[in-house]
Design an enzyme around this catalytic site. Sequence first.
Site, short mmCIF file in Angstrom:
data_model
loop_
_atom_site.label_atom_id
_atom_site.label_comp_id
_atom_site.label_asym_id
_atom_site.label_seq_id
_atom_site.Cartn_x
_atom_site.Cartn_y
_atom_site.Cartn_z
N LYS A 67 -1.77 4.49 21.63
CA LYS A 67 -0.77 3.82 22.48
C LYS A 67 -1.50 3.33 23.70
O LYS A 67 -2.26 4.07 24.33
CB LYS A 67 0.34 4.77 22.90
CG LYS A 67 1.39 4.04 23.77
CD LYS A 67 2.61 4.87 24.04
CE LYS A 67 2.39 5.83 25.16
NZ LYS A 67 3.65 6.48 25.57
N GLN A 138 13.55 8.12 32.87
CA GLN A 138 13.41 9.13 31.81
C GLN A 138 14.50 10.20 31.83
O GLN A 138 14.75 10.85 30.83
CB GLN A 138 12.07 9.87 31.98
CG GLN A 138 10.84 9.03 31.80
CD GLN A 138 10.45 8.92 30.34
OE1 GLN A 138 10.82 9.75 29.52
NE2 GLN A 138 9.73 7.88 30.02
N SER A 199 7.99 11.79 39.76
CA SER A 199 6.62 11.31 39.98
C SER A 199 6.01 12.01 41.19
O SER A 199 5.17 11.42 41.88
CB SER A 199 6.65 9.80 40.24
OG SER A 199 7.32 9.15 39.21
N THR A 221 4.59 15.68 35.32
CA THR A 221 3.17 15.75 35.68
C THR A 221 2.30 15.41 34.48
O THR A 221 2.15 16.22 33.57
CB THR A 221 2.84 17.15 36.25
OG1 THR A 221 3.64 17.34 37.41
CG2 THR A 221 1.38 17.26 36.62
N ASP A 222 1.75 14.20 34.52
CA ASP A 222 0.93 13.72 33.40
C ASP A 222 -0.36 13.09 33.90
O ASP A 222 -1.01 12.33 33.19
CB ASP A 222 1.73 12.72 32.56
CG ASP A 222 2.25 11.55 33.39
OD1 ASP A 222 2.03 11.53 34.61
OD2 ASP A 222 2.89 10.65 32.81
P1 NAD Z 1 11.02 6.55 37.50
O1 NAD Z 1 10.11 5.78 38.40
O2 NAD Z 1 12.16 5.84 36.85
O3 NAD Z 1 11.63 7.80 38.30
C1 NAD Z 1 10.82 8.59 39.13
C2 NAD Z 1 11.61 9.79 39.60
O4 NAD Z 1 10.77 10.59 40.45
C3 NAD Z 1 12.82 9.43 40.45
O5 NAD Z 1 13.83 10.39 40.23
C4 NAD Z 1 12.28 9.53 41.87
O6 NAD Z 1 13.31 9.74 42.83
C5 NAD Z 1 11.41 10.76 41.73
N1 NAD Z 1 10.36 10.85 42.73
C6 NAD Z 1 9.44 9.91 43.05
N2 NAD Z 1 8.63 10.38 44.02
C7 NAD Z 1 9.06 11.65 44.32
C8 NAD Z 1 8.63 12.63 45.23
N3 NAD Z 1 7.59 12.44 46.04
N4 NAD Z 1 9.30 13.81 45.26
C9 NAD Z 1 10.36 14.02 44.44
N5 NAD Z 1 10.81 13.12 43.55
C10 NAD Z 1 10.16 11.94 43.50
O7 NAD Z 1 10.07 7.23 36.44
P2 NAD Z 1 10.46 7.81 35.00
O8 NAD Z 1 10.22 6.77 33.99
O9 NAD Z 1 11.78 8.49 35.06
O10 NAD Z 1 9.29 8.90 34.80
C11 NAD Z 1 9.27 10.07 35.60
C12 NAD Z 1 7.90 10.68 35.54
O11 NAD Z 1 7.62 11.14 34.22
C13 NAD Z 1 6.76 9.72 35.91
O12 NAD Z 1 5.92 10.35 36.83
C14 NAD Z 1 6.05 9.47 34.60
O13 NAD Z 1 4.67 9.23 34.76
C15 NAD Z 1 6.30 10.79 33.88
N6 NAD Z 1 6.23 10.68 32.41
C16 NAD Z 1 5.74 11.74 31.73
C17 NAD Z 1 5.65 11.68 30.34
C18 NAD Z 1 5.13 12.85 29.57
O14 NAD Z 1 4.97 12.76 28.36
N7 NAD Z 1 4.92 13.98 30.19
C19 NAD Z 1 6.08 10.54 29.66
C20 NAD Z 1 6.60 9.48 30.39
C21 NAD Z 1 6.69 9.56 31.78
#
Ligand code: NAD
Length: 321
Positions: A67, A138, A199, A221-222
């Site tokens: 991917k 997400q 994030s 956390t990734d």
């Molecule tokens: P998004 O940008 O739509 O949402 C981000 C979220 O994090 C929001 O709720 C925002 O308010 C919050 N946030 C941002 N900065 C913050 C901070 N300093 N303190 C507290 N909250 C904070 O992103 P998303 O698509 O919902 O993805 C969320 C996270 O999941 C991303 O960091 C992404 O990289 C990660 N992710 C992980 C996987 C995995 O397999 N583990 C897969 C996809 C995404």
Amino acid sequence: MYIVPESEVQNLITPDEAFDAVESVFASMAKRSAYNFPVIREAIGHADALYGFKSGFDRESLALGLKSGGFWPGNTKRGLTNHQSSVFLFDANTGRCRAVVGGNLLTALRTAAASAVSIKYIARKGAKTIGIIGAGHQSAFQLRAALKQRQFERVFGWNIDPSMLSRLEGVSSEAGLPFEAVELEKLGAESDVIITITSSFSPILKASQVRPGTHLACMGTDTKGKQEVEAELVATASIFTDEIAQSVSIGECQHAVAASMIHQDAVVELGAVINGDHPGRLSEEEITLYDGTGVGLQDLAVASRIVELAIKSGAAKNIDF
Ligand code: NAD
């Protein structure tokens, strides 16, 4: 070569099928019949973008591929999703490119499936309340998938910007469940299961805010430097993950390992629990934590299923390549 455009993916795969694909590939990983290759992720010095690829091979299903994509922060202004990805599958017998699949919805489904699998195998059977920390894109997928795993009766939500919590309220009401926006103290004190999906680069949830018996799925956390919960909380918990190498380097465990609060031997692959090689939760009082870092094999497993469904339904474009 088959092409399955992003617009078709939603008509092809259900969250339940994504769940089955992820559960099965985690089991293959723990049996060492499937493995991920090292992850590449780079700031490319253009458009503030982070670009990379995750890849692997499953000898059981013969899913081989990668991917590729990342994060383009300027996309929202262009009417596009900031996270962009595509999956490429290759024929394991010949190396020929077999399919290209839109990877955006797929990523949300496979990530939600991973935390849901962890709830299925590790959360207390009698879990009734769930708390979600984070209300971004997400979070809705996470909550929907989690709600299928237990007879939940109430949903709590916290987000740094509380106005975003309407997203979780909407998913809760779809499921006929009451939703409450709360402070972290209440979320920790009243949730049997907690999912973190933010994030954040600094801990949000403290060890003192989580009660015995809780199952946490830390999914945001990734990347190196990110962190959603205190390292003390990780050190207190029985830890499970998708892949140990990622957990201790780019996952939630990176901080507890760096501070020598845990050793990587303490981290168990969720696949070992699925295969019955590890008992999983040992008591009702234990705090369990699933560190979901996101592995390439999850993407390949779900993409392979999408391609099968697309061929069957005629939605796949077949081109000579
Ligand atoms: P998004 O940008 O739509 O949402 C981000 C979220 O994090 C929001 O709720 C925002 O308010 C919050 N946030 C941002 N900065 C913050 C901070 N300093 N303190 C507290 N909250 C904070 O992103 P998303 O698509 O919902 O993805 C969320 C996270 O999941 C991303 O960091 C992404 O990289 C990660 N992710 C992980 C996987 C995995 O397999 N583990 C897969 C996809 C995404």
